[in-house]
Design a protein around this motif. Structure first.
Motif, PDB file in Angstrom:
ATOM      1  N   VAL A   1     -14.842  43.363  -1.927  1.00  0.00           N
ATOM      2  CA  VAL A   1     -15.336  43.683  -0.589  1.00  0.00           C
ATOM      3  C   VAL A   1     -14.300  44.508   0.171  1.00  0.00           C
ATOM      4  O   VAL A   1     -14.625  45.518   0.801  1.00  0.00           O
ATOM      5  CB  VAL A   1     -15.677  42.379   0.166  1.00  0.00           C
ATOM      6  CG1 VAL A   1     -15.838  42.639   1.647  1.00  0.00           C
ATOM      7  CG2 VAL A   1     -16.941  41.761  -0.402  1.00  0.00           C
ATOM      8  N   LEU A   2     -13.022  44.093   0.089  1.00  0.00           N
ATOM      9  CA  LEU A   2     -11.982  44.821   0.822  1.00  0.00           C
ATOM     10  C   LEU A   2     -11.797  46.226   0.258  1.00  0.00           C
ATOM     11  O   LEU A   2     -11.493  47.162   0.987  1.00  0.00           O
ATOM     12  CB  LEU A   2     -10.653  44.057   0.743  1.00  0.00           C
ATOM     13  CG  LEU A   2     -10.560  42.793   1.586  1.00  0.00           C
ATOM     14  CD1 LEU A   2      -9.208  42.124   1.404  1.00  0.00           C
ATOM     15  CD2 LEU A   2     -10.784  43.101   3.054  1.00  0.00           C
ATOM     16  N   ALA A   3     -11.977  46.378  -1.049  1.00  0.00           N
ATOM     17  CA  ALA A   3     -11.739  47.686  -1.662  1.00  0.00           C
ATOM     18  C   ALA A   3     -12.896  48.640  -1.425  1.00  0.00           C
ATOM     19  O   ALA A   3     -12.688  49.835  -1.254  1.00  0.00           O
ATOM     20  CB  ALA A   3     -11.494  47.522  -3.161  1.00  0.00           C
ATOM     21  N   ARG A   4     -14.137  48.147  -1.428  1.00  0.00           N
ATOM     22  CA  ARG A   4     -15.278  49.054  -1.503  1.00  0.00           C
ATOM     23  C   ARG A   4     -16.148  49.094  -0.259  1.00  0.00           C
ATOM     24  O   ARG A   4     -16.983  49.984  -0.146  1.00  0.00           O
ATOM     25  CB  ARG A   4     -16.170  48.686  -2.697  1.00  0.00           C
ATOM     26  CG  ARG A   4     -15.421  48.468  -3.978  1.00  0.00           C
ATOM     27  CD  ARG A   4     -14.868  49.754  -4.545  1.00  0.00           C
ATOM     28  NE  ARG A   4     -15.885  50.547  -5.164  1.00  0.00           N
ATOM     29  CZ  ARG A   4     -15.655  51.478  -6.086  1.00  0.00           C
ATOM     30  NH1 ARG A   4     -14.420  51.703  -6.483  1.00  0.00           N
ATOM     31  NH2 ARG A   4     -16.615  52.175  -6.601  1.00  0.00           N
ATOM     32  N   GLU A   5     -15.999  48.134   0.623  1.00  0.00           N
ATOM     33  CA  GLU A   5     -16.905  48.104   1.770  1.00  0.00           C
ATOM     34  C   GLU A   5     -16.168  48.492   3.049  1.00  0.00           C
ATOM     35  O   GLU A   5     -14.980  48.221   3.198  1.00  0.00           O
ATOM     36  CB  GLU A   5     -17.495  46.698   1.950  1.00  0.00           C
ATOM     37  CG  GLU A   5     -18.343  46.243   0.784  1.00  0.00           C
ATOM     38  CD  GLU A   5     -19.618  47.062   0.660  1.00  0.00           C
ATOM     39  OE1 GLU A   5     -20.175  47.449   1.699  1.00  0.00           O
ATOM     40  OE2 GLU A   5     -20.042  47.317  -0.472  1.00  0.00           O
ATOM     41  N   ARG A   6     -16.899  49.129   3.947  1.00  0.00           N
ATOM     42  CA  ARG A   6     -16.342  49.419   5.266  1.00  0.00           C
ATOM     43  C   ARG A   6     -17.097  48.572   6.276  1.00  0.00           C
ATOM     44  O   ARG A   6     -18.313  48.651   6.360  1.00  0.00           O
ATOM     45  CB  ARG A   6     -16.541  50.903   5.608  1.00  0.00           C
ATOM     46  CG  ARG A   6     -15.770  51.828   4.704  1.00  0.00           C
ATOM     47  CD  ARG A   6     -14.291  51.827   5.057  1.00  0.00           C
ATOM     48  NE  ARG A   6     -13.490  52.498   4.053  1.00  0.00           N
ATOM     49  CZ  ARG A   6     -13.018  51.911   2.959  1.00  0.00           C
ATOM     50  NH1 ARG A   6     -13.283  50.636   2.733  1.00  0.00           N
ATOM     51  NH2 ARG A   6     -12.294  52.565   2.102  1.00  0.00           N
ATOM     52  N   PHE A   7     -16.376  47.745   7.023  1.00  0.00           N
ATOM     53  CA  PHE A   7     -17.057  46.941   8.043  1.00  0.00           C
ATOM     54  C   PHE A   7     -16.054  46.640   9.154  1.00  0.00           C
ATOM     55  O   PHE A   7     -14.839  46.742   8.962  1.00  0.00           O
ATOM     56  CB  PHE A   7     -17.613  45.653   7.446  1.00  0.00           C
ATOM     57  CG  PHE A   7     -16.601  44.829   6.685  1.00  0.00           C
ATOM     58  CD1 PHE A   7     -15.861  43.851   7.319  1.00  0.00           C
ATOM     59  CD2 PHE A   7     -16.381  45.044   5.337  1.00  0.00           C
ATOM     60  CE1 PHE A   7     -14.931  43.096   6.634  1.00  0.00           C
ATOM     61  CE2 PHE A   7     -15.439  44.292   4.634  1.00  0.00           C
ATOM     62  CZ  PHE A   7     -14.715  43.323   5.288  1.00  0.00           C
ATOM     63  N   ALA A   8     -16.590  46.278  10.316  1.00  0.00           N
ATOM     64  CA  ALA A   8     -15.729  45.985  11.456  1.00  0.00           C
ATOM     65  C   ALA A   8     -14.860  44.776  11.124  1.00  0.00           C
ATOM     66  O   ALA A   8     -15.336  43.789  10.581  1.00  0.00           O
ATOM     67  CB  ALA A   8     -16.588  45.714  12.693  1.00  0.00           C
ATOM     68  N   GLY A   9     -13.580  44.852  11.445  1.00  0.00           N
ATOM     69  CA  GLY A   9     -12.688  43.722  11.218  1.00  0.00           C
ATOM     70  C   GLY A   9     -12.078  43.690   9.838  1.00  0.00           C
ATOM     71  O   GLY A   9     -11.410  42.720   9.487  1.00  0.00           O
ATOM     72  N   ARG A  10     -12.283  44.747   9.049  1.00  0.00           N
ATOM     73  CA  ARG A  10     -11.767  44.744   7.683  1.00  0.00           C
ATOM     74  C   ARG A  10     -10.236  44.680   7.654  1.00  0.00           C
ATOM     75  O   ARG A  10      -9.642  43.932   6.896  1.00  0.00           O
ATOM     76  CB  ARG A  10     -12.233  45.998   6.949  1.00  0.00           C
ATOM     77  CG  ARG A  10     -11.991  45.969   5.460  1.00  0.00           C
ATOM     78  CD  ARG A  10     -12.469  47.255   4.846  1.00  0.00           C
ATOM     79  NE  ARG A  10     -11.592  48.347   5.214  1.00  0.00           N
ATOM     80  CZ  ARG A  10     -10.604  48.787   4.447  1.00  0.00           C
ATOM     81  NH1 ARG A  10     -10.391  48.236   3.286  1.00  0.00           N
ATOM     82  NH2 ARG A  10      -9.835  49.766   4.844  1.00  0.00           N
ATOM     83  N   ARG A  11      -9.612  45.464   8.542  1.00  0.00           N
ATOM     84  CA  ARG A  11      -8.147  45.476   8.570  1.00  0.00           C
ATOM     85  C   ARG A  11      -7.586  44.110   8.941  1.00  0.00           C
ATOM     86  O   ARG A  11      -6.600  43.642   8.354  1.00  0.00           O
ATOM     87  CB  ARG A  11      -7.652  46.499   9.611  1.00  0.00           C
ATOM     88  CG  ARG A  11      -7.687  47.904   9.098  1.00  0.00           C
ATOM     89  CD  ARG A  11      -7.578  48.872  10.260  1.00  0.00           C
ATOM     90  NE  ARG A  11      -7.390  50.217   9.769  1.00  0.00           N
ATOM     91  CZ  ARG A  11      -6.201  50.739   9.505  1.00  0.00           C
ATOM     92  NH1 ARG A  11      -5.109  50.045   9.721  1.00  0.00           N
ATOM     93  NH2 ARG A  11      -6.098  51.951   9.031  1.00  0.00           N
ATOM     94  N   LEU A  12      -8.219  43.491   9.929  1.00  0.00           N
ATOM     95  CA  LEU A  12      -7.763  42.177  10.383  1.00  0.00           C
ATOM     96  C   LEU A  12      -7.884  41.169   9.246  1.00  0.00           C
ATOM     97  O   LEU A  12      -6.983  40.375   8.976  1.00  0.00           O
ATOM     98  CB  LEU A  12      -8.611  41.736  11.578  1.00  0.00           C
ATOM     99  CG  LEU A  12      -8.077  40.522  12.325  1.00  0.00           C
ATOM    100  CD1 LEU A  12      -6.793  40.864  13.046  1.00  0.00           C
ATOM    101  CD2 LEU A  12      -9.116  40.001  13.296  1.00  0.00           C
ATOM    102  N   LEU A  13      -9.003  41.234   8.547  1.00  0.00           N
ATOM    103  CA  LEU A  13      -9.260  40.324   7.431  1.00  0.00           C
ATOM    104  C   LEU A  13      -8.190  40.504   6.352  1.00  0.00           C
ATOM    105  O   LEU A  13      -7.645  39.543   5.810  1.00  0.00           O
ATOM    106  CB  LEU A  13     -10.637  40.647   6.859  1.00  0.00           C
ATOM    107  CG  LEU A  13     -11.362  39.536   6.111  1.00  0.00           C
ATOM    108  CD1 LEU A  13     -11.573  38.364   7.028  1.00  0.00           C
ATOM    109  CD2 LEU A  13     -12.691  40.047   5.602  1.00  0.00           C
ATOM    110  N   ARG A  14      -7.890  41.751   6.083  1.00  0.00           N
ATOM    111  CA  ARG A  14      -6.908  42.073   5.065  1.00  0.00           C
ATOM    112  C   ARG A  14      -5.535  41.542   5.462  1.00  0.00           C
ATOM    113  O   ARG A  14      -4.816  40.947   4.654  1.00  0.00           O
ATOM    114  CB  ARG A  14      -6.848  43.596   4.925  1.00  0.00           C
ATOM    115  CG  ARG A  14      -6.551  44.054   3.552  1.00  0.00           C
ATOM    116  CD  ARG A  14      -6.924  45.506   3.385  1.00  0.00           C
ATOM    117  NE  ARG A  14      -6.237  45.986   2.213  1.00  0.00           N
ATOM    118  CZ  ARG A  14      -5.095  46.620   2.253  1.00  0.00           C
ATOM    119  NH1 ARG A  14      -4.509  46.873   3.408  1.00  0.00           N
ATOM    120  NH2 ARG A  14      -4.524  46.993   1.140  1.00  0.00           N
ATOM    121  N   ALA A  15      -5.167  41.751   6.737  1.00  0.00           N
ATOM    122  CA  ALA A  15      -3.863  41.281   7.201  1.00  0.00           C
ATOM    123  C   ALA A  15      -3.800  39.761   7.147  1.00  0.00           C
ATOM    124  O   ALA A  15      -2.770  39.183   6.787  1.00  0.00           O
ATOM    125  CB  ALA A  15      -3.601  41.786   8.618  1.00  0.00           C
TER     126      ALA A  15
END
Lengths: 553, 326
Positions: free
Chosen positions: A87-101
């Motif tokens: 999901v982190l590699a292939r999808e773009r969605f709001a909050g992705r950066r926060l989720l990753r961090a």
């Protein structure tokens, strides 16, 4: 005429000079101590110790426990990480950066901190049993942090972030066109997964397993806090060394631990780049389109993983401010009912250790850059006979348990000033990050740029100052942040290398977790996190996937 | 199979890649879509293959709307620009892939027979055991073509299949491809930015620019009698002389249609260069308009001299036909 040579692939000895400091450092701080450890284990007293360790008994049990638990946790971590990483590699969605961090933050935690977080969740009065008691009226899971299941959860806690980061990088590099090609040839989703996805991603899955397995095998800090009814090999090393002053047994155990992790790394590692076919970048918009339901489910799983990883941190940090009775007495040592007096008390207790860690990090960051960056440049731009071997040797220590390296260093160079040993221990685990980060950056730039600059009349120094360093600036900043994060959190090697008088802040955390009240421990944890959280955010912004090699747990 | 696109639009990241594209691919013929890079050619292929879904409009295969159909059920074959060969499979396994999966699956013996049958004319026989990384660019291209053709698709899509090859190889492969596709009898959609490739391969030619169809027709018709200046200059070298008198427009003179003629208009020779097959001459007419002419080799006069020229063929493009969108 040296000036006519193209900076490129030609092997010459000219690259040896920038790599020489690294070579000397590796010989002195890695090769010599480890070979000494190996030699001691097969001669004299070491030989009988090795035989004793391998015969049935406490030591072999600890080794088997470590192997089984690490393999099980690594397999579970890889399985759990696939969907969030995808999901982190292939999808773009709001909050992705926060989720990753949020998923990446625990990568900077030492093992004692992870162990403490497990106690917060699953200890005798941990958040989960207390909550379950309120809900069901029965006492469930209380104290399970101290069982093998608790250790398993702790291993998952530091392995899942490592696995997600590694797999995400591999998934990102997966050529979407191959999936498209298989679709047009009539393959269903299941067949595409079985015949294209899995075979191509198998190397990445294997190397992720090796990375997480090694992380668990060497995990010492977690066991120090949690292993009460259960023993694992790194803990036995510590017991032998500190409790029984039995260097031979500790050495034998360390050797076996290091062999197991190095074997896993050699047999399974090294495959995070799926081979891309052709060279086209066409149809970059062309990605496998999961159904809306699958997409939402994937994001939900990733968010759940992030929430589980962050819950104990949030609960702990709240403990520094809350006066809820669950957190226990706030008036330890001094009248510290308020938050400000609490922090003043904690700083009074551990101030010297905080300064020690800061000093160490300030020394290690420039040293690691000076050792690693010129060598990385030599490996990529001026390869010399043996440079591939040296590069592999520079990265190999990442797979060696910190406690094994610490034991080896003490056995060989115990007479050296402790601060020098501490710095050496930190450098062994940080220089590889610089070599990798700078090496990757160099790989992404066309080596002909330097030839172009030379043809425009720039001398070697001018090329370095006006082209190479500016191009590498982001990678150097990223390296510095990674080195800082690892040095700031390092516990396993530091704990043994430092004398009680020069203990670093993570060691102070260990002492505070075992002796102080919860609010004091919570405040100390918050102080530890303060510089780490922005560093992680910056590392993520700069795309640092090497963070998965954070300090050992 | 006859393929039709009706008012198809597609946007990516907020920019319109294709805007209301309508075109028809005649059954059994080779339709070439030509356009500069960024005109939306690759997107067109992905839409027809079903790898992307149109934002608006519909795609019809034999009058059946397939807009919502997933690619694995469309019965198409695609040759990707990068070839997208599976790196972990041999060339033979790549070719057989479409015969061992999905609805077009064949019994193993028939699949093997089909692979051998394709390998022979494409000269792949001795390469089938190799992996893509061990093949040259031209060999990879032939494997990709064989893989797309193996399941006998009703529609073959080729996305700049020669773009990754170097120039000398491209000429050879182009000729082979032309004869192969000609014999095939399948409906073909071929996209390229190369004018020679388009003229050589197309039964039906479609000119695409900035996501819109400029015009479509038989290749030589479009070359000689384009309706739009863009088509005129994209399909080869063109002299476009703007006409001032109403209703306004352009006069198209191809350089090879100009020749020396004692009764022609006097033009000043600005530059001349022998290119082997012909001499390229830059000329200026008394009114100031500049022309480029291709003259028989060795006949170019020296720069500065006056050459009398006449045009064998001219074509008038009225202004109204200029696509106002530009």
């Amino acid at each position: 005429m040296g000036g006519s040579r193209l900076p490129g692939k030609r092997a010459g000895a000219g690259g040896l000079l920038p790599a020489l400091p690294l070579l000397l450092f590796l010989l002195l701080a890695v090769a010599w101590p480890l070979s000494h450890l190996a030699a001691a284990a097969v001669t004299g007293a070491g030989r009988s110790a090795l035989a004793e360790v391998l015969s049935a008994g406490r030591y072999r049990t600890s080794l088997v426990n470590s192997l089984v638990l690490s393999a099980a946790a690594a397999a579970a971590a890889v399985a759990l990480s696939i969907l969030p990483a995808w999901v982190l590699a292939r999808e773009r969605f709001a909050g992705r950066r926060l989720l990753r961090a949020a998923i990446a933050l625990p990568l900077t935690f030492s093992g004692v901190l992870v162990g403490f977080l497990m106690v917060v969740m699953l200890g005798r009065v941990g958040a989960v049993p207390v909550l379950l008691q309120r809900l069901t009226g029965r006492e469930l899971l209380a104290g399970s942090a101290y069982t093998s299941a608790g250790l398993f959860c702790a291993y998952l806690y530091f392995e899942v972030p490592r696995a997600v980061m590694t797999l995400e990088a591999a998934f990102r590099r997966f050529p979407g066109e191959l999936d498209a090609a298989a679709r047009t040839l009539g393959a269903s989703a299941r067949e595409r997964l079985l015949r294209i996805g899995l075979p191509l991603l198998a190397p990445a899955l294997r190397s992720t397993f090796a990375l997480t397995f090694s992380a668990s095998m060497g995990s010492f800090g977690v066991a120090l806090i949690l292993a009460r009814r259960f023993t694992v090999a790194p803990l036995e090393v510590y017991n032998q060394l500190i409790g029984f002053l039995d260097d031979a047994t500790a050495g034998a155990l360390c050797l076996l631990l290091a062999l197991a992790t190095l074997a896993a790394d050699r047999l399974l590692g090294g495959g995070t780049r799926p081979g891309a076919a052709g060279r086209g970048e066409a149809l970059s918009s062309l990605r496998a389109r999961p159904s809306r339901l699958a997409r939402r489910a994937g994001i939900a799983v990733a968010a759940a993983a992030a929430a589980l990883l962050c819950a104990p941190i949030a609960i702990t940090v709240a403990g520094a401010f809350s006066s809820s009775p669950w957190y226990g007495q706030r008036s330890e040592g001094a009248p510290v009912a308020g938050t400000a007096p609490l922090f003043r008390y904690v700083l009074g207790l551990w101030g010297p250790n905080l300064l020690r860690s800061a000093e160490l990090a300030l020394a290690v960051v420039p040293l690691a850059l000076l050792l690693g960056a010129p060598a990385a440049y030599a490996f990529r731009r001026r390869p010399f006979p043996g440079s591939r071997l040296l590069e592999a040797a520079a990265v190999a220590p990442l797979a060696i348990p910190g406690i094994a390296l610490a034991v080896a260093l003490i056995e060989t160079a115990g007479g050296a000033p402790r601060i020098a040993l501490l710095a050496a221990g930190h450098l062994v685990y940080t220089v590889p990050l610089v070599v990798k980060t700078v090496g990757n950056a160099l790989e992404s730039h066309d080596p002909r740029l330097e030839g172009a600059a030379r043809s425009l009349g720039a001398g070697r120094l001018a090329v370095l100052a006006r082209l190479v360093v500016p191009l590498l600036a982001p990678a150097l900043v990223l390296s510095a942040l990674l080195v800082f994060a690892v040095s700031w959190g390092e516990f396993n090697a530091s704990f043994l290398l430092a004398t009680p008088l020069v203990q670093t802040f993570p060691a102070a955390l260990y002492l505070t977790y075992t002796t102080n009240s919860f609010p004091v421990a919570a405040a100390a944890t918050l102080i530890f996190l303060l510089p780490v959280a922005p560093a992680v955010a910056a590392i993520q912004a700069l795309g640092g996937e090497e963070l998965r090699r954070g300090p050992q747990a | 199979m006859r393929v039709e696109l009706r008012e198809v639009s597609f946007a990516y990241g907020g920019t319109e890649v294709l805007e209301g594209v309508s075109l028809a691919l005649p059954a059994g013929a080779i339709t070439v879509v030509i356009g500069p890079s960024g005109s939306g050619k690759s997107t067109l292929i992905a839409l027809v293959a079903g790898l992307l879904a149109p934002a608006a409009g519909s795609i019809l295969f034999d009058r059946r709307d397939v807009s919502g159909l997933v690619p694995e059920r469309r019965d198409v074959g695609v040759v990707f620009q990068s070839y997208a060969l599976f790196p972990h499979l041999t060339a033979g396994q790549n070719v057989a892939f479409g015969l061992t999966t999905g609805r077009r699956r064949l019994p193993p013996r028939e699949a093997a027979h089909r692979v051998a049958e394709l390998a022979e004319p494409l000269g792949l026989g001795h390469l089938l055991a190799r992996r893509p990384a061990e093949l040259s660019g031209g060999e990879q291209q032939r494997v990709a073509l064989a893989r797309a053709l193996a399941p006998r698709p009703a529609l073959l899509l080729l996305d700049e299949p020669l773009a990754a090859l170097d120039a000398s190889l491209r000429r050879q492969v182009r000729a082979d491809l032309a004869s192969l596709l000609g014999r095939l009898g399948t409906t073909v959609l071929y996209v390229t930015h190369d004018q020679e490739e388009a003229m050589l391969l197309a039964d039906h030619l479609v000119v695409l620019d900035r996501g819109q169809v400029v015009e479509a027709g038989a290749p030589l018709d479009l070359y000689r009698r384009p309706a739009h200046p863009f088509t005129a200059s994209f399909l080869g070298e063109a002299n476009l002389l703007a006409l001032a008198m109403p209703p306004g427009g352009w006069l198209l003179i191809r350089p090879e249609d100009l020749s020396a003629d004692p009764c022609g208009a006097p033009a000043e020779v600005l530059a001349a260069r022998g290119l082997g097959a012909f001499d390229r001459v830059e000329l200026r007419l008394p009114g100031g308009a500049e022309l480029r002419a291709h003259l028989p080799p060795g006949t170019a006069p020296a720069p500065g001299s006056i050459l009398r020229i006449a045009a064998r063929r001219t074509h008038f493009l009225p202004r109204g036909c200029d696509p106002g969108r530009r």
